[in-house]
Design an enzyme around this catalytic site. Sequence first.
Site, PDB file in Angstrom:
ATOM      1  CG  HIS A 152      -1.825   1.159   1.237  1.00  0.00           C
ATOM      2  ND1 HIS A 152      -2.780   1.330   0.646  1.00  0.00           N
ATOM      3  CD2 HIS A 152      -1.581   2.599   2.048  1.00  0.00           C
ATOM      4  CE1 HIS A 152      -3.529   2.525   0.824  1.00  0.00           C
ATOM      5  NE2 HIS A 152      -2.756   3.262   1.955  1.00  0.00           N
ATOM      6  CG  ASP A 200     -12.138   4.343   5.922  1.00  0.00           C
ATOM      7  OD1 ASP A 200     -11.669   5.130   7.043  1.00  0.00           O
ATOM      8  OD2 ASP A 200     -11.939   4.252   4.810  1.00  0.00           O
ATOM      9  NE  ARG A 254     -10.250  11.184   9.260  1.00  0.00           N
ATOM     10  CZ  ARG A 254      -9.341  10.409   8.883  1.00  0.00           C
ATOM     11  NH1 ARG A 254      -9.606   9.044   8.303  1.00  0.00           N
ATOM     12  NH2 ARG A 254      -8.154  10.753   8.440  1.00  0.00           N
ATOM     13  CB  SER A 300      -8.684   5.548   7.666  1.00  0.00           C
ATOM     14  OG  SER A 300      -8.994   5.571   6.172  1.00  0.00           O
ATOM     15  CE  LYS A 315      -8.961   2.794   3.560  1.00  0.00           C
ATOM     16  NZ  LYS A 315      -9.384   4.298   3.264  1.00  0.00           N
TER      17      LYS A 315
HETATM   18  N1  URA Z   1      -5.948   7.471   3.061  1.00  0.00           N
HETATM   19  C1  URA Z   1      -7.070   6.558   3.651  1.00  0.00           C
HETATM   20  O1  URA Z   1      -7.323   5.828   3.166  1.00  0.00           O
HETATM   21  N2  URA Z   1      -7.408   7.139   4.851  1.00  0.00           N
HETATM   22  C2  URA Z   1      -6.885   8.376   5.416  1.00  0.00           C
HETATM   23  O2  URA Z   1      -7.431   8.657   6.317  1.00  0.00           O
HETATM   24  C3  URA Z   1      -6.010   9.129   4.582  1.00  0.00           C
HETATM   25  C4  URA Z   1      -5.879   8.451   3.519  1.00  0.00           C
END
Ligand code: URA
Length: 434
Positions: free
Chosen positions: A82, A161, A168, A183, A187
Site C-alpha cells: 500500500h 471508514d 472527516r 483508516s 482496509k
Molecule cells: N488514505 C486513507 O485511506 N485514509 C486516510 O485517512 C487518509 C488517506
Amino acid sequence: MNVQDLIIKKRDGLELGQEEIEFLVQGISDGSIPDYQISAWAMAVYFQGMNDRETRDLALAMAYSGEVADLSAVSGVTVDKHSTGGVGDKTTMVVIPLVAAAGVPVAKMSGRGLGHTGGTIDKFESIPGFQVQLSHRQFVEQVNQVKAAVISQSGNLVPADKRLYAIRDVTGTVESIPLIASSIMSKKIASGSRGIVLDVKVGTGAFMKEQREAVRLARAMVEIGRGAGRQVVALLTDMSQPLGRTVGNSLEVQEAIDTLRGEGPADLEKLSIILAAHMLVLGDRYSDLDSAINGVREMLDSGHALEKFKQMIAAQGGILDYERSDYGLPVARFEAEVRANRDAYVSGLNALEVGRTAMLLGAGRERLGDNIDYAAGVKLAKKYGDYVTAGEIIATVYSNDKSRIDGAGQRLVNAYQFSDHRPDSLPLVIDTIK
Ligand code: URA
C-alpha cells in the site's frame, strides 16, 4: 452507552475502552449516530489523539464493520502493498508481476483516485478492455492460476471508514495520525493478505510533508498490523518530486511496462525492486532482503516479470500491443513542450504542483464521479539534479482538451526551481520501520 459521554471523555483527553470504540464504530456503520456527533468525536480525536491500543481497536472494529475478503482458497501466503499516495507512483503495476513471477501470490484490491494522486484502478482501466470487477470466485481462481489479479475494492469493504472518511473530509479532521493509520489499516486488514508492505511517502506531493510525521504514521500502522496478526514493514520514501518521469494514467502504464522491459527510470526501478523484495520476504519466499533483491532482479532481467504482467493483463481482458512504442494505450490528441529559459541545474521539482498540473490536464478527478482523460498528463524530461540548457525541453504536457494545454505549460514551469550549483542528491528510501 451514550455517544455524548464518549465525545466528552475524548474531548477531556481520556482513553476510550475497546467496547466504547466498538460501540462508536457500530453506530457509524449502521447510521444510528448522526454526522454531527461523529464529527465532534473526530475533532476531539484530532486534538487529543489516541494511544496505540485505542488506534488498534478502532482499526480492527472498522476492518470488521463490513465484508472481509476470504483468501483462504488461495494457495500460499498472500502479500499486499500500500502506498499512502504520491505523484507518478506507478510501483504497484511493476511490483505485482515482480512478486508473482517469483511465485508469491498477489491478490490486490485497489481504489480509484480523487485529487492529484490518482488511483491504481484508474491506471489499469486506461488499458483497453481491462476488467477491474471480478467475482470473488474469479478473483481467487485467477490468483491461483496466474498468481496475480487486481480488482476494484468492493463497495461493502469497511463501510465504517467510508462514512467516517467522508465526514472527516469536510470537517477538517483528515490530518490526524490515529485516524489516518486506522483508516488505511482497516482496509488492508479487511483485504485479507497476511503480509503487508507499506510505502509511506514523504514530501510536497505526499500526505505527510515532514519526515517526523511520516515516521509516526508508519509506526502507528505497523503497530496496528502486528496487533491484527499480520506481518508489516513500512518504508519511508521520497515524494518531494514525482516518481519516474510520467504522471497521468496511460503514460504511467507505458512507463511501468518500459520498466518491466528494463528500460524504465532508475528511481522507479529501484523502488519497485525494494518493495517487491520486502513482499517476497513476508511471503516466505526468501529469508533475507539481499537474497530477495537478487531474486527480484533475476525476475526482471530474465523477462519473467514482463511475461507475468502480460498474463495478468490478458486474464482480465486487457488488450495491449507490445510491439508498439505506445503499447496501444490511449494517446492524447494535443501536446505541448515546456522549455527551460536558462542554463542551470534543476534544484527542485514540486511534486504537488506537477500532480495538480496533471489533474488540470484531465488526468485526475476534482470531484467524485468526474470523468478522467486517460491519455492526459505530464512527461518530465528533466528532474531534480539534471542540468538543462536554455531552450531545452524540460517536460511535455498532454491532453485531449486543447483549452487545458496552454495554462498547464506555464504552471509546470513554476513547479521547477533552478540553480547554478548542482544540488545534493536525494535519498529515495529514507527509512525502514518494522
Ligand atoms: N488514505 C486513507 O485511506 N485514509 C486516510 O485517512 C487518509 C488517506
